[in-house]
Design a protein around this motif. Sequence first.
Motif, PDB file in Angstrom:
ATOM      1  N   GLY A 183      -4.758   9.545 -20.874  1.00 20.87           N
ATOM      2  CA  GLY A 183      -3.685   9.794 -20.575  1.00 20.87           C
ATOM      3  C   GLY A 183      -1.876   9.695 -20.640  1.00 20.87           C
ATOM      4  O   GLY A 183      -1.057  10.199 -20.880  1.00 20.87           O
TER       5      GLY A 183
ATOM      6  N   ASP B 261      -0.965  11.251 -23.918  1.00 18.67           N
ATOM      7  CA  ASP B 261      -1.622  13.060 -24.038  1.00 18.67           C
ATOM      8  C   ASP B 261      -0.809  13.387 -24.061  1.00 18.67           C
ATOM      9  O   ASP B 261       0.308  13.860 -23.376  1.00 18.67           O
ATOM     10  CB  ASP B 261      -2.553  13.152 -22.588  1.00 18.67           C
TER      11      ASP B 261
ATOM     12  N   ASN C  47      -0.675  16.576 -21.425  1.00 13.87           N
ATOM     13  CA  ASN C  47      -0.623  15.837 -19.961  1.00 13.87           C
ATOM     14  C   ASN C  47       1.052  15.168 -19.577  1.00 13.87           C
ATOM     15  O   ASN C  47       0.635  13.959 -19.261  1.00 13.87           O
ATOM     16  CB  ASN C  47      -2.242  15.597 -19.574  1.00 13.87           C
TER      17      ASN C  47
ATOM     18  N   GLU D   1       2.722  15.222 -17.839  1.00 14.72           N
ATOM     19  CA  GLU D   1       2.845  15.140 -16.283  1.00 14.72           C
ATOM     20  C   GLU D   1       2.375  13.525 -16.345  1.00 14.72           C
ATOM     21  O   GLU D   1       3.366  13.562 -15.046  1.00 14.72           O
ATOM     22  CB  GLU D   1       2.808  15.924 -15.294  1.00 14.72           C
ATOM     23  N   PHE D   2       1.807  13.246 -16.796  1.00 14.95           N
ATOM     24  CA  PHE D   2       0.819  12.397 -16.569  1.00 14.95           C
ATOM     25  C   PHE D   2       1.590  11.344 -16.092  1.00 14.95           C
ATOM     26  O   PHE D   2       0.854  10.062 -15.285  1.00 14.95           O
ATOM     27  CB  PHE D   2      -0.621  11.620 -17.353  1.00 14.95           C
TER      28      PHE D   2
ATOM     29  N   ASP E 275      -7.984  12.630  -9.807  1.00 12.26           N
ATOM     30  CA  ASP E 275      -9.157  12.858 -10.666  1.00 12.26           C
ATOM     31  C   ASP E 275     -10.228  11.907 -10.248  1.00 12.26           C
ATOM     32  O   ASP E 275     -10.471  10.527  -9.932  1.00 12.26           O
ATOM     33  CB  ASP E 275      -8.235  12.160 -11.803  1.00 12.26           C
TER      34      ASP E 275
ATOM     35  N   THR F 110     -12.059  15.436 -14.373  1.00 12.56           N
ATOM     36  CA  THR F 110     -11.571  15.571 -15.628  1.00 12.56           C
ATOM     37  C   THR F 110     -11.693  16.218 -16.786  1.00 12.56           C
ATOM     38  O   THR F 110     -12.620  15.483 -17.054  1.00 12.56           O
ATOM     39  CB  THR F 110      -9.754  15.106 -15.500  1.00 12.56           C
TER      40      THR F 110
ATOM     41  N   TYR G 173     -10.775  13.512 -18.399  1.00 12.68           N
ATOM     42  CA  TYR G 173     -10.930  12.005 -18.732  1.00 12.68           C
ATOM     43  C   TYR G 173     -11.841  11.165 -18.256  1.00 12.68           C
ATOM     44  O   TYR G 173     -12.401  11.211 -17.506  1.00 12.68           O
ATOM     45  CB  TYR G 173      -9.831  11.517 -17.633  1.00 12.68           C
TER      46      TYR G 173
ATOM     47  N   ASN H   7     -10.114  21.160 -16.193  1.00  5.92           N
ATOM     48  CA  ASN H   7      -9.776  20.234 -15.280  1.00  5.92           C
ATOM     49  C   ASN H   7      -9.963  20.383 -13.728  1.00  5.92           C
ATOM     50  O   ASN H   7      -9.586  21.510 -13.820  1.00  5.92           O
ATOM     51  CB  ASN H   7      -8.353  19.396 -15.365  1.00  5.92           C
TER      52      ASN H   7
END
Length: 504
Positions: free
Chosen positions: A62, A65, A68, A70-71, A108, A443, A445, A474
């Motif tokens: 992530g 990613d 994503n 905001e990860f 997650d 998720t 991941y 997700n």
Amino acid sequence: MKRFLAASAACLAMASAAHAQALAQEAATDTPRPMDQPRDWSATLIQDATGLHDIMIDSHPGVHDPLNPEFRARLDQGLATALERAKTTTDRGGWWWALRAYVASFEDGHVQISMTQRDFGFPTRWPGFLTVYRGADQVVANREEADAAAPPLGARLIDCDGVDAAPLAEQRIGQFRGRWFLEAIQTRFGDWMFLNAENPWQTEMRSCRFEANGATRTYALNWRATPDDLSERRTRLMQSVRPDFALKHFDDGGFWISTPTFNGDPSSENYAELTALIADMKTKQEALRAAPYVVLDVRGNGGGSSHWSQLMAQVLWGDAWMTAHPEPAIEAVEWRASEGNIAEISAFLDKLHATNGQPELIAWAEDAINGMKAAKAAGQVYWRSTNDEAPSDAAPPPPAPQLMAGRVYLLTDSSCGSACLDAVDLWKTAGAVQVGRETSADTVYMEIREPVLPSGLAQIAVPMKVYRGRARGNNEPQRPQYIIAGDMSDDAVLLASIRRLQPR
């Protein structure tokens, strides 16, 4: 045809297993342990929170990613919060719950934390009763019989110290468990509302209002040590069960197949039990296909390898049917190319070779290792493994016969996550009818490994790859077509409920 197997050795510690272990570790114990020894817990928190952050930066897919963005901010904010808490951390509880909140912030189920000292538990306190969720309400479900000051069984929680029940649960439980929006998480951890296991980041409420029989009453709370049978009380409340592997045949011709895990570790007992179960299913294939019903029981199953559910589907429905009714294909898998991830899959491959593992798993592991090594040598963040299934404009497969004469029921509970969810996706596409309770969720991941944090006191679960183009989104659970409201640990009640669903 390529299938993206979730089959690494790290799958031994799927999300629900990590939750269950941490839950047990937080239960009361009076025996002195090394965790009780003097230590600078503020420095330990700083060390472990920073180590957690560094491991994620190094290996989690992530971090880079593009889908994503905001990860990274969430990762950095979690570290900042933990470091701020370290300024006032003075004991092991402050260390543990600050780290647990950091892990929960990822929302997650594949990012988890557990203690390396398996037999340690925090002393816990309660006010003489426990609540659980019944729908959207928290109701009293267990209490000390002799405590006249406790609210009665069935009383509905309204608020505590002026804070409504819903936001209070988010604050007291969701902050440290994550994914509080899921029914499965509320079901499994709702009884923590009135428990405290040396958590300095939450306060013990002074008074709460409950409604019972149309009347509202305020109760002053008297917090004290929990009883010795707390674990048994909580198990009964959760109605949780992890059945043995089994293939049962009933007098009415129906079959019940229990798979409490899809463990992918070839050196484990579970692996051997799953192998034997598949062999037994093949021996009884004709009877299974002719049966009036077959129950696929995945209660307590937190995941492992999707390989097993594929084999089970082939036994029941056959290759032709599965080809004609494919589940939505995953477009690709991107592996985070790091030394730690390469080492994890390499260790899994060594186990496969040592135990004469299945050829398709060996090929899968070799492919992942070689791909990550090549990507890393080229300075690339990911190794991308694409799906070589037939293109969308390919001719449809020829019609296939339905080999299952009766219904296939898929029995789920709140434990079902990861590769168990993959099984639900696959079996429902083939025609299985989901019954029981809503599953957990995951998720995109996947494929965890478990590095130990710098202190040596805890280890985390870190995903190594990301699915691209998965149909299920997700943190999206699988919901049953038929909800069974009874005790999910009572096999006889469940079987009777399923038999009532049979066509007349």
